[in-house]
Design an enzyme around this catalytic site. Structure first.
Site, PDB file in Angstrom:
ATOM      1  CG  HIS A   1      -7.268   8.589   6.411  1.00 19.09           C
ATOM      2  ND1 HIS A   1      -8.674   7.704   6.950  1.00 19.09           N
ATOM      3  CD2 HIS A   1      -6.030   8.287   6.074  1.00 19.09           C
ATOM      4  CE1 HIS A   1      -7.794   6.304   6.044  1.00 19.09           C
ATOM      5  NE2 HIS A   1      -6.326   6.808   6.068  1.00 19.09           N
TER       6      HIS A   1
ATOM      7  CG  HIS B   1      -9.020   7.378   3.832  1.00 16.66           C
ATOM      8  ND1 HIS B   1      -8.326   8.485   2.645  1.00 16.66           N
ATOM      9  CD2 HIS B   1      -8.458   5.998   3.141  1.00 16.66           C
ATOM     10  CE1 HIS B   1      -6.588   7.368   2.146  1.00 16.66           C
ATOM     11  NE2 HIS B   1      -7.087   6.076   2.236  1.00 16.66           N
TER      12      HIS B   1
ATOM     13  CG  ASP C   1      -4.176   5.177  -0.015  1.00 13.56           C
ATOM     14  OD1 ASP C   1      -3.552   4.549   0.125  1.00 13.56           O
ATOM     15  OD2 ASP C   1      -4.588   6.220   0.912  1.00 13.56           O
TER      16      ASP C   1
ATOM     17  CD  GLU D   1      -7.673   1.965   2.144  1.00  8.32           C
ATOM     18  OE1 GLU D   1      -6.518   1.282   2.669  1.00  8.32           O
ATOM     19  OE2 GLU D   1      -8.097   3.441   2.482  1.00  8.32           O
TER      20      GLU D   1
ATOM     21  CG  ASP E   1      -1.846   0.995   1.325  1.00  8.54           C
ATOM     22  OD1 ASP E   1      -1.703   1.765   0.767  1.00  8.54           O
ATOM     23  OD2 ASP E   1      -2.775   1.068   2.192  1.00  8.54           O
TER      24      ASP E   1
ATOM     25  CD  GLU F   1      -6.267   3.043  -0.607  1.00  9.22           C
ATOM     26  OE1 GLU F   1      -4.722   1.834  -0.700  1.00  9.22           O
ATOM     27  OE2 GLU F   1      -6.504   4.103  -0.446  1.00  9.22           O
TER      28      GLU F   1
HETATM   29 MN    MN Z   1      -3.477   3.276   1.389  1.00 11.54          MN
HETATM   30 MN    MN Z   2      -6.553   4.434   1.715  1.00 12.40          MN
END
Ligand code: MN
Ligand code: MN
Length: 301
Positions: free
Chosen positions: A167, A159, A99, A192, A88, A287
């Site tokens: 976030h 998020h 992200d 995600e 990630d 994600e």
């Molecule tokens: Mn992530």
């Molecule tokens: Mn994330």
């Protein structure tokens, strides 16, 4: 695009492109028995080489570890054989954060779980548009995962993303839930889904281990080394998470442990505990970061 002038949109798209390329390159280089720290450092170096900065440390979360593990300094752990490896990563260009995550599967029996996470993400991307209720997305993700015979992790969510913020308040749960919130055009979201076995607990718990940190507020510290480290954190990472590895060489090695402990004790910095599936079952994740457009979304990563 609402909320983004041309220059900001360019930076956001550049951030996404850097991250997409990095994810694909990392996917091709992870091997069983490889040191985990090598994966982290290679991913972060690729993001920098391509002109971005890591928005948070590269997370390499294996099997029942669902999220938030990055190598501590001198990490000797390796990618286990037959494992499920979630990589990630996050990048930013001038604070425009993206992200993304991919699950690399070294166990044929878990391949379908990985496909399920990817399918759930795909369904959510197809459905998301201005005014989509987050409750509808959660229900769709949950239903997709259950229809494949698996279970979503109920307490890990997608998020909203803001400038210099991974976030930014609003969350996108991966299960049906009560909420009145809707996504809006011009907003950026990370979607995600996390997937585990049907007979698993389907939630994560904090482990005692902490490998990722974030600056919270400035504090007056006695120890000059602690003071120097804390100033570096505030200037360089601002509101974004960082790894202890990223602080190497800033102060003499023999003073590092004491200074870092003092900073943590002062609460100037917070730690993110490693998340483990509560029943010890393996977890897969997929994600992407998307920008909500007038008629749907743009996948940035
Ligand atoms: Mn992530
Ligand atoms: Mn994330």
């Amino acid at each position: 695009m609402k909320g983004f002038d041309e220059e900001a949109l360019k930076k956001l798209q550049q951030s996404g492109r850097i991250l997409r390329e990095t994810r694909e390159e990392v996917k091709g280089l992870v091997r069983e028995n490889m040191p985990i720290i090598e994966v982290c450092e290679k991913a972060e170096a690729l993001i920098r080489k391509k002109g971005g900065k890591p928005a948070f440390p590269c997370n390499v979360s294996i099997n029942e570890i669902a999220a938030h593990y990055t190598s501590p300094p001198g990490d000797t752990r390796r990618i286990p054989e037959n494992s499920l490896v979630k990589v990630d990563i996050g990048a930013h260009v001038d604070g425009y954060v993206t992200d993304t995550a991919v699950t690399i599967c070294f166990n044929h029996e878990l391949r379908d779980m990985v496909n399920t996470a990817e399918q759930a993400l795909k369904k959510a991307i197809e459905a998301i548009r201005p005014e989509t209720p987050t409750s509808k997305l959660g229900a769709l993700i949950e239903q997709t995962i259950k229809s494949h015979g698996y279970k979503p992790i109920s307490n890990l969510t997608g998020h909203k993303i803001g400038r210099y913020l991974v976030h930014a308040g609003a969350s996108l749960p991966n299960v049906a839930h009560f909420s009145l919130s809707k996504v809006k055009a011009g907003e950026v979201y990370a979607i995600e889904p996390f997937v585990t076995f049907q007979n698993a607990a389907g939630k994560v718990e904090n482990s005692p281990e902490v490998t990722i940190f974030r600056f919270v507020k400035q504090k007056s510290l006695e120890n000059p080394y602690a003071k120097k480290l804390l100033e570096h954190m505030e200037e360089n990472f601002r509101t974004l998470p960082f790894a202890e590895r990223w602080l190497k060489g800033l102060i003499p090695q023999k003073h590092f442990k004491g200074a870092f402990q003092e900073i943590l004790a002062s609460k100037a910095v917070m730690g993110y505990p490693v998340f483990i599936e509560a029943s010890g079952k393996p977890v897969a994740q997929a994600e992407h970061t998307v920008l909500i457009t007038e008629d749907g979304c743009l996948v940035l990563t």
